[in-house]
Enzyme design. Structure first.
Site, PDB file in Angstrom:
ATOM      1  CG  HIS A 221      71.949  21.394 161.961  1.00  0.00           C
ATOM      2  ND1 HIS A 221      72.040  21.593 160.588  1.00  0.00           N
ATOM      3  CD2 HIS A 221      72.788  20.802 162.649  1.00  0.00           C
ATOM      4  CE1 HIS A 221      73.486  20.987 160.440  1.00  0.00           C
ATOM      5  NE2 HIS A 221      73.853  20.292 161.357  1.00  0.00           N
TER       6      HIS A 221
ATOM      7  CG  ASN B 131      79.278  21.800 163.037  1.00  0.00           C
ATOM      8  OD1 ASN B 131      80.229  22.066 163.870  1.00  0.00           O
ATOM      9  ND2 ASN B 131      78.952  20.439 163.300  1.00  0.00           N
TER      10      ASN B 131
HETATM   11  P1  AMP Z   1      76.388  18.621 160.929  1.00  0.00           P
HETATM   12  O1  AMP Z   1      77.689  17.767 160.800  1.00  0.00           O
HETATM   13  O2  AMP Z   1      76.408  19.719 161.831  1.00  0.00           O
HETATM   14  O3  AMP Z   1      75.741  18.824 159.607  1.00  0.00           O
HETATM   15  O4  AMP Z   1      75.178  17.774 161.876  1.00  0.00           O
HETATM   16  C1  AMP Z   1      74.463  16.926 161.164  1.00  0.00           C
HETATM   17  C2  AMP Z   1      73.972  15.870 162.227  1.00  0.00           C
HETATM   18  O5  AMP Z   1      72.840  15.222 161.769  1.00  0.00           O
HETATM   19  C3  AMP Z   1      75.093  14.752 162.480  1.00  0.00           C
HETATM   20  O6  AMP Z   1      75.632  14.696 163.982  1.00  0.00           O
HETATM   21  C4  AMP Z   1      74.433  13.613 162.098  1.00  0.00           C
HETATM   22  O7  AMP Z   1      74.737  12.493 162.902  1.00  0.00           O
HETATM   23  C5  AMP Z   1      73.000  13.946 162.282  1.00  0.00           C
HETATM   24  N1  AMP Z   1      71.910  12.927 161.513  1.00  0.00           N
HETATM   25  C6  AMP Z   1      72.346  12.461 160.091  1.00  0.00           C
HETATM   26  N2  AMP Z   1      71.141  11.844 159.796  1.00  0.00           N
HETATM   27  C7  AMP Z   1      70.114  11.765 160.881  1.00  0.00           C
HETATM   28  C8  AMP Z   1      69.050  11.335 161.187  1.00  0.00           C
HETATM   29  N3  AMP Z   1      68.340  10.655 160.234  1.00  0.00           N
HETATM   30  N4  AMP Z   1      68.399  11.503 162.660  1.00  0.00           N
HETATM   31  C9  AMP Z   1      69.007  12.216 163.376  1.00  0.00           C
HETATM   32  N5  AMP Z   1      70.356  12.658 163.067  1.00  0.00           N
HETATM   33  C10 AMP Z   1      70.953  12.559 161.940  1.00  0.00           C
END
Ligand code: AMP
Length: 121
Positions: free
Chosen positions: A108, A95
């Site tokens: 990521h 994203n």
């Molecule tokens: P994005 O929307 O591409 O920035 O993805 C960020 C992702 O990180 C989302 O899918 C969240 O659910 C995930 N996320 C946020 N906090 C955590 C956490 N503590 N452990 C694992 N995943 C997380």
């Protein structure tokens, strides 16, 4: 998050990498860590995160990043195979900025699979 945001060393992935927040790790090497997404969008939903302070999003990548970005895709496909997704298929997602719904400013890659995923958007 805005596409031009500065890197925040307190972002959730930086804190996970430092061990300040727990994560369900499925893979790690010298350059990357992968863990299960806390809000899975599919039966298998893993986030692959570069160590260190990478660009916040793909928009901030430079030519010099091409090597490790390529390795990140390679590592993601290996993790997908380890998770037994290779036979049925899977989706790799990066994203970028607000319209993509990016929430964490630490570049990521999402690995999604385990069910038919439907159209991309
Ligand atoms: P994005 O929307 O591409 O920035 O993805 C960020 C992702 O990180 C989302 O899918 C969240 O659910 C995930 N996320 C946020 N906090 C955590 C956490 N503590 N452990 C694992 N995943 C997380």
């Amino acid at each position: 998050m805005p596409i031009d945001a500065r890197y925040d060393p307190e972002n959730v992935f930086a804190r996970i990498l430092r061990g300040e927040i727990p994560s369900d790790r499925v893979y790690e090497d010298a350059d990357f860590v992968a863990f299960r997404d806390i809000q899975p969008a599919a039966p298998v939903h893993i986030v692959l995160v570069p160590r260190g302070e990478p660009p916040t999003s793909p928009a901030a990548l430079r030519e010099a990043d091409a090597g490790w970005v390529g390795r990140m895709v390679l590592v993601a496909s290996r993790i997908a195979a380890e998770q037994r997704l290779a036979g049925r298929g899977y989706r790799l997602v990066v994203n970028c900025g607000d319209d993509a719904g990016q929430t964490v400013g630490h570049l990521h890659l999402h690995i999604l699979g385990g069910r038919p995923l439907g159209p991309v958007a």
